[in-house]
Design an enzyme around this catalytic site. Structure first.
Site, PDB file in Angstrom:
ATOM      1  N   HIS A  56      -5.965  14.152  -7.103  1.00  0.00           N
ATOM      2  CA  HIS A  56      -4.877  13.353  -6.365  1.00  0.00           C
ATOM      3  C   HIS A  56      -5.120  11.871  -6.120  1.00  0.00           C
ATOM      4  CE1 HIS A  56      -0.652  13.400  -5.001  1.00  0.00           C
ATOM      5  NE2 HIS A  56      -0.910  13.089  -3.652  1.00  0.00           N
ATOM      6  N   HIS A  58      -3.078   7.804  -5.527  1.00  0.00           N
ATOM      7  CA  HIS A  58      -2.117   6.825  -5.600  1.00  0.00           C
ATOM      8  C   HIS A  58      -2.953   5.625  -5.569  1.00  0.00           C
ATOM      9  CE1 HIS A  58       0.777   9.923  -4.609  1.00  0.00           C
ATOM     10  NE2 HIS A  58       0.234  10.206  -3.537  1.00  0.00           N
ATOM     11  N   GLN A  61      -2.787   2.515  -3.348  1.00  0.00           N
ATOM     12  CA  GLN A  61      -2.908   2.555  -1.987  1.00  0.00           C
ATOM     13  C   GLN A  61      -4.194   2.126  -1.339  1.00  0.00           C
ATOM     14  OE1 GLN A  61      -1.228   6.170  -0.303  1.00  0.00           O
ATOM     15  NE2 GLN A  61       0.435   5.834  -1.324  1.00  0.00           N
ATOM     16  N   ARG A  82       4.505   5.272   6.294  1.00  0.00           N
ATOM     17  CA  ARG A  82       5.287   5.326   4.904  1.00  0.00           C
ATOM     18  C   ARG A  82       6.047   3.869   4.930  1.00  0.00           C
ATOM     19  NH1 ARG A  82      10.088   9.191   2.350  1.00  0.00           N
ATOM     20  NH2 ARG A  82      11.068   8.152   4.225  1.00  0.00           N
ATOM     21  N   HIS A 207       8.096  14.169  -7.185  1.00  0.00           N
ATOM     22  CA  HIS A 207       7.420  13.581  -5.875  1.00  0.00           C
ATOM     23  C   HIS A 207       7.480  14.830  -4.953  1.00  0.00           C
ATOM     24  CE1 HIS A 207       6.871  11.647  -2.157  1.00  0.00           C
ATOM     25  NE2 HIS A 207       6.204  10.848  -2.815  1.00  0.00           N
ATOM     26  N   ARG A 210      11.986  16.645  -1.242  1.00  0.00           N
ATOM     27  CA  ARG A 210      12.696  15.876  -0.397  1.00  0.00           C
ATOM     28  C   ARG A 210      13.330  14.748  -1.435  1.00  0.00           C
ATOM     29  NH1 ARG A 210       7.818  14.507   1.843  1.00  0.00           N
ATOM     30  NH2 ARG A 210       7.492  12.199   1.403  1.00  0.00           N
ATOM     31  N   HIS A 236       4.282  17.096  -4.148  1.00  0.00           N
ATOM     32  CA  HIS A 236       3.730  17.187  -2.986  1.00  0.00           C
ATOM     33  C   HIS A 236       4.745  18.271  -2.209  1.00  0.00           C
ATOM     34  CE1 HIS A 236       2.983  12.379  -3.221  1.00  0.00           C
ATOM     35  NE2 HIS A 236       1.749  13.051  -2.992  1.00  0.00           N
ATOM     36  N   GLU A 239       3.946  18.811   3.531  1.00  0.00           N
ATOM     37  CA  GLU A 239       2.703  18.037   4.062  1.00  0.00           C
ATOM     38  C   GLU A 239       2.866  17.789   5.717  1.00  0.00           C
ATOM     39  OE1 GLU A 239       2.365  14.125   2.397  1.00  0.00           O
ATOM     40  OE2 GLU A 239       0.607  13.800   3.622  1.00  0.00           O
ATOM     41  N   HIS A 273      -1.111  19.170  -0.988  1.00  0.00           N
ATOM     42  CA  HIS A 273      -1.058  19.221   0.393  1.00  0.00           C
ATOM     43  C   HIS A 273      -1.001  21.003   0.873  1.00  0.00           C
ATOM     44  CE1 HIS A 273      -1.591  14.999   0.852  1.00  0.00           C
ATOM     45  NE2 HIS A 273      -0.223  14.966   0.295  1.00  0.00           N
ATOM     46  N   ASP A 324      -6.179  10.854  -2.553  1.00  0.00           N
ATOM     47  CA  ASP A 324      -4.924  10.589  -2.257  1.00  0.00           C
ATOM     48  C   ASP A 324      -4.628   9.100  -1.708  1.00  0.00           C
ATOM     49  OD1 ASP A 324      -2.220  10.561  -1.459  1.00  0.00           O
ATOM     50  OD2 ASP A 324      -2.468  12.411   0.113  1.00  0.00           O
TER      51      ASP A 324
HETATM   52 ZN   LIG Z   1       0.069  11.992  -2.336  1.00  0.00          ZN
END
Ligand SMILES: [Zn+2]
Length: 458
Positions: A56, A58, A61, A82, A207, A210, A236, A239, A273, A324
């Protein structure tokens, strides 16, 4: 066929001595012999482990790691992090993503990660309009992986909403938003452009519950299956407690329970997660044979909570590790934190062995490579015939490992060591790190510094 010879190797069935690994021209392991003679094989400088899959990531980041640790005095949490992340990514262009990803993947291979799953949702230009080539940011990640030589499972991510029940996205999310059709066309395009590269697999990510309404989730999964019956699907889930509460308010069910009831979750799925599960969700997820994608350093950094590891292991659950948000790019730190979190809570030791006799380090490494292999849907994480020749040679001249063998060596690497103990790394039959160095290191470092000069100034 080339051949390697190691005095000691961690095979799926355990440690073996005098191991000869034959590698075919395709980069797969063609044969493994134990108790063998070296013959003309290349003699390795130390014991070998299967390379670690990182399930996992991204990538972008990595460039903001460490920039969100100041408190505004109003109570920092996942949701304020976020918002900081949205502000950061608002300036990134494909060439920046490429440079950041190459630097990240370089750090990964030097630390012993040999494959990565890129959960990729940053699809569009800064104003939210698609790039002329809709695959621009995806191709930036593929090029970065190829430059470094790491194996890649690319997971173009469906993202549509800012909350359960289709809450419209906010401005900071506009670069992520796509239709089901848009994501499926991107996947199809990537599959055609990248062909049958054994270093690459294309899957799908949703994603989160939500961000993906129920009908879109079902449509995307069905659409992927018409292209590839075994492609990996990542999501995800659970989490944050707020997400659990919102899911219950929306559906009357907790997120993992909802997903298990409404989606065809099986061994092609990875639930990233899955932190907040009750007992029934934990045993049901294990029974579904899906992988729990655990990211201990990020989950600690974001204040997520504790995954119910003990109960999940007791139910035969499968798990792997991901870095992550990349506050750490170091598989041993992920494994160590996974274990230490439970030691601190339970006031016990050797928790990850699941109560079976044997080395904790061995249980951790073995569990994570097997789960990573399944989640990335590539034949990696095993020193075995037919698997990719992805392996890590440890430096037993270093004081931490000197004089140690087998379980004691692996336990020392994980609990007392650092990535500096990774001496050489082979991926797909190619040496990408030799004596701690990567051939393209200077070029990749320079491009990363140039990118930071641009984006930190804006
Ligand atoms: Zn993630």
């Amino acid at each position: 066929v080339t051949a390697l010879f190691a005095e000691s190797a961690l095979l799926p069935e355990g440690w073996a001595r005098d191991v000869r690994v034959s590698i075919g021209p395709d980069g797969d392991i063609a044969g493994i012999d134990t108790g063998a003679e070296p013959g003309e094989a290349e003699r390795l400088a130390g014991p070998i482990l299967p390379g670690m899959p990182n399930l996992h990531s991204h990538a972008f980041q990595r460039a903001m790691a460490g920039l969100t640790e100041c408190s505004s005095g109003t109570g920092e949490d996942f949701w304020s992090w976020r918002q900081a992340m949205y502000r950061f990514l608002a300036v990134l262009q494909p060439e920046h993503i490429r440079a950041i990803a190459a630097q990240l993947y370089l750090e990964m291979v030097k630390a012993g990660y040999t494959a990565v799953g890129e959960f990729h949702y940053l699809h569009h230009d800064r104003d939210g309009a698609p790039y002329a080539d809709r695959a621009s940011t995806s191709l930036a990640l593929i090029e970065a992986a190829q430059e470094v030589g790491i194996g890649l499972t690319l997971l173009p991510t469906l993202y549509q909403a800012n909350g359960f029940d289709g809450v419209p996205p906010e401005a900071g999310q506009r670069r992520f938003i796509d239709t089901v059709d848009g994501i499926l066309r991107l996947i199809e395009q990537l599959r055609q452009r990248t062909g049958a590269d054994p270093q690459l697999r294309i899957g799908l990510a949703l994603h989160s519950l939500r961000a993906v309404p129920a009908d879109a989730l079902a449509e995307a999964v069905a659409g992927l299956r018409t292209m590839d019956a075994s492609a990996p699907i990542h999501i995800h889930v659970a989490e944050q407690l707020r997400e659990v509460e919102e899911c219950v308010a929306w559906s009357g069910q907790r997120p993992v329970a909802w997903l298990l009831d409404h989606a065809p979750v099986d061994e092609t799925w990875c639930l990233v997660h899955a932190t907040h599960m009750d007992e029934s969700e934990t045993t049901r997820l294990a029974a579904a044979r899906a992988v729990a994608g655990l990211c201990p350093t990020t989950e600690a950094n974001l204040g997520d909570g504790f995954f119910p590891l003990l109960q999940f292991l007791a139910a035969g659950g499968r798990w792997g590790i991901g870095s992550d948000s990349h506050v750490s790019v170091n598989p041993i730190e992920e494994l160590r934190w996974l274990e230490y979190g439970r030691r601190l809570r339970l006031r016990r030791r050797a928790v990850s062995t699941g109560g079976r006799p044997g080395s904790t380090g061995c249980a951790l490494w073995h569990g994570a490579v097997e789960g990573g292999r399944q989640a990335l849907a590539r034949p990696v994480g095993r020193l075995a015939t037919g698997s990719r020749a992805d392996l890590v040679v440890l430096n037993t001249e270093a004081p931490t490992l000197y004089g140690k063998v087998e379980d004691a060596l692996l336990d020392s690497f994980i609990f007392a060591g650092s990535p500096a103990l990774v001496r050489d790394v082979m991926i797909g039959g190619r040496w990408v790190v030799r004596q701690g160095r990567h051939a393209a290191q200077e070029r990749i470092d320079a491009a990363f510094r140039g990118t930071l000069d641009q984006i930190l100034r804006t």
